[in-house]
Each structure stands twice: as structure tokens, then as C-alpha cells.
Design an enzyme around this catalytic site. Structure first.
Site, PDB file in Angstrom:
ATOM      1  N   GLU A   1       0.879  -1.184   0.000  1.00 22.14           N
ATOM      2  CA  GLU A   1       0.000   0.000   0.000  1.00 22.14           C
ATOM      3  C   GLU A   1       0.912   1.228   0.000  1.00 22.14           C
ATOM      4  O   GLU A   1       1.707   1.392   0.933  1.00 22.14           O
ATOM      5  CB  GLU A   1      -0.885  -0.031   1.251  1.00 22.14           C
TER       6      GLU A   1
ATOM      7  N   ASN B   1      -5.032  -0.218   7.523  1.00 21.53           N
ATOM      8  CA  ASN B   1      -5.023  -0.289   8.987  1.00 21.53           C
ATOM      9  C   ASN B   1      -6.150   0.466   9.659  1.00 21.53           C
ATOM     10  O   ASN B   1      -6.416   0.253  10.833  1.00 21.53           O
ATOM     11  CB  ASN B   1      -3.663   0.156   9.532  1.00 21.53           C
TER      12      ASN B   1
END
Ligand SMILES: NC(=O)c1ccc[n+]([C@@H]2O[C@H](COP(=O)([O-])OP(=O)(O)OC[C@H]3O[C@@H](n4cnc5c(N)ncnc54)[C@H](O)[C@@H]3O)[C@@H](O)[C@H]2O)c1
Length: 283
Positions: A153, A191
Site C-alpha cells: 500500500e 489499517n
């Protein structure tokens, strides 16, 4: 080519990044703050390479662990970063620690060098703000274990330039990895969702709704996930989970990110998951 790479932090992620880089023909300067930490990192990389050769026998003779380790310089000395082409920072997930590191990198690294922050939750724009090159700072959120995970990412901070993103894509291609680019927000995409899930799973255990095993089995057997949230937490490190959820709590000021007291207690007791031998499970 981006050949000589500075890797800051030789914990769970720094070890994985350094190994993956050595296995893709890079030279690595791996920096941490203690000789004992660097010695452990060296041993871990040695064992990981040995195991990966055992489990993935290839027709071409793969380089030996000794040969690959010879491409990694284990050091406490930031001055060795003066001729690196790219930096990946993987220090502890605490803003007071990270914010001291970037000015040191600025001092020693050539001005064109891109700094990639491998953080779980800290804003990339905030990291860029303590450097003299915010356009050359971006987030590079590797997945764990780094050598086995093909996609990263990548996070575009407020000032991150397109040129910097191109350099990052080129760097990741050199590690045989792909990326998905998102805009900056604490926790990014991965996250923001994962830390909340793990924290909530810890609450279920804390409240006695289920055992750790059953929480994980529901995700694996009912949802078809490869790992449950509590096993994933042990793999990541419960300290890193706690610091990440604290960053989200502070950044958004939203009580939905309040850390589970059980998670806090486990970290206070030194139960960090796989890396300490005990977390939600024993290793
Ligand atoms: N563990 C994961 O699964 C995971 C995944 C993606 C990203 N991250 C992020 O990667 C970063 C590192 O995580 P980790 O799991 O490897 O943590 P870790 O606690 O295992 O390792 C962090 C390392 O940074 C070192 N360090 C501290 N201050 C330093 C300094 N001034 N200079 C150099 N090294 C320093 C520590 O000594 C330690 O060895 C964190 O920001 C974390 O959020 C972790």
C-alpha cells in the site's frame, strides 16, 4: 537503478525489507540502535533465507544465506547512508521516535533521495513536515512477512510529487512487488479497517464472549480468511497494534479507536505476540 538502500529499524519489518532487498540484488545499509538488535536481525535473516531455500527449491542455484548477508551492512552509524539511493524507514510506531529520525536522514542523505515511511498509521504528511523534502516523502506500507507479500500500500502525502510516486513504483518493481496508491489519512485504507477489527476482537476476548481460538476460527471457517484477527495481531506484534490504535485514537479523536484494556495490559506485561514468544497464543 536504485541499488544501495538504507533500511532504518531492524525489527520485524526492517528484517523482512532487508531480506527481500538482498534477495532482489540490492545492497542494504540496515540501521538500528543496539548491537544486540542487529545481531538478532542478522540471525533472523540467515534463518529465513535458509528456510526459504528449503521450502522453495529452485532449478537455478539460489545464492547462499552467507552470500546474501554479505550484501547487508548491519550498523548503528547513520553516516553510512551518505551514498544510498533510497530509504525505507521501519522504526518503532511512535511519533516521538520517528520525528527524530527524519531530520537525521535529511542531514546525511543526498537531496534527491526519496524517504519511504513504512508506518502502520502515522500520517505521511506529518512525517513529510519534519523533513526538508516533503515532496520526496511517501508512505510505503509493506505487508508482513515482507518477502512473501507481493503488494504494497503506497500513500501519497499532501506534498508527495508524481515523480516521487514513479520512483517508488520503480523501487518496488525492483523488489518484484506491485503497489496500490491511496491518499494520506491516518491508518490509510488497510489499517483503518484492520486495527479496528483486531481491537474489537480483543474486546470480545476481554468481555468473555469467546475464546481467542474461536474468534479466529469464525474468520477462517465462516469467512474463509487465511488468518483470524488475533493470530494476525500476534504476527504483527501487540505493541505495534497498541501504538497504531493509539495513533488512530489521537488522530481522529474518535472513541471508536479507544484501545482495548486487555491489549494494553498484555503489552504492559511484555506479551508482544510471536516476537516475544507469547501473545494471544504461545510460540
Ligand atoms: N509488524 C507489522 O506487521 C508491520 C506491518 C507494516 C508496517 N509496520 C510498521 O513498520 C514499523 C516497524 O514495525 P516493526 O513491527 O518492525 O516494529 P519493531 O518494534 O519490531 O521494530 C522497530 C525497530 O526500530 C528500532 N528503532 C527505534 N528507534 C530507532 C532509531 N532511532 N534508529 C533506528 N532504529 C530504531 C527499534 O530498536 C526496533 O528494532 C512501524 O512503524 C510499524 O507500524 C509494521
Amino acid at each position: 537503478m536504485l541499488k544501495r538502500i538504507g533500511v532504518i529499524g531492524a525489527g520485524v519489518m526492517g528484517v523482512g525489507v532487508a531480506q527481500a532487498l538482498a534477495q532482489t540484488n540490492h545492497d542494504v545499509v540496515l540501521i538500528d540502535i543496539g548491537d544486540d538488535i542487529l545481531a538478532t536481525a542478522r540471525e533472523q535473516i540467515y534463518q529465513n533465507i535458509r528456510l526459504s531455500r528449503l521450502f522453495n527449491p529452485s532449478p537455478d542455484p539460489a545464492p547462499s544465506p552467507e552470500e546474501l548477508l554479505s550484501h547487508i551492512t548491519f550498523t548503528l552509524d547513520y553516516q553510512l547512508l551518505q551514498d544510498v539511493d533510497f530509504v525505507v524507514e521501519n522504526s518503532t510506531e511512535k511519533w516521538p521516535i520517528k520525528k527524530e529520525i527524519y531530520p537525521r536522514l535529511d542531514e546525511v542523505c543526498p537531496s534527491q533521495v526519496v524517504f519511504a515511511a513504512n508506518t502502520s498509521c502515522i500520517s505521511i504528511t506529518r512525517i513529510g513536515s519534519v523533513t526538508n523534502r516533503p515532496d520526496r516523502v511517501l508512505g510505503m506500507h509493506f505487508m508482513n512477512p515482507v518477502p512473501m507479500k507481493p503488494t504494497v500500500e503506497v500513500i501519497r502525502g499532501y506534498h508527495t510529487s508524481e515523480e516521487t510516486l514513479d520512483t517508488a513504483r520503480q523501487f518496488l518493481a525492483g523488489m518484484n512487488k506491485d503497489c496500490i496508491v491511496v491518499n494520506d489519512s491516518p491508518g490509510f485504507v488497510s489499517n483503518r479497517v484492520l486495527m479496528l477489527t483486531i481491537n474489537e476482537a480483543a474486546f470480545l476476548l476481554h468481555e468473555g464472549v469467546s475464546t481467542a481460538e474461536d474468534v479466529d476460527q469464525i474468520f477462517k471457517k465462516c469467512f474463509g480468511h487465511k488468518m483470524g484477527p488475533l493470530e494476525t495481531a500476534d504476527l504483527i506484534g501487540l505493541d505495534t497494534i497498541l501504538y497504531s490504535i493509539e495513533v488512530l485514537h489521537e488522530s481522529f479523536g474518535d472513541s471508536k479507536y479507544r484501545p482495548c484494556p486487555l491489549l494494553q495490559k498484555m503489552v504492559d506485561a511484555g506479551l508482544y505476540g510471536r516476537k516475544s514468544g507469547q501473545g494471544f497464543y504461545s510460540y
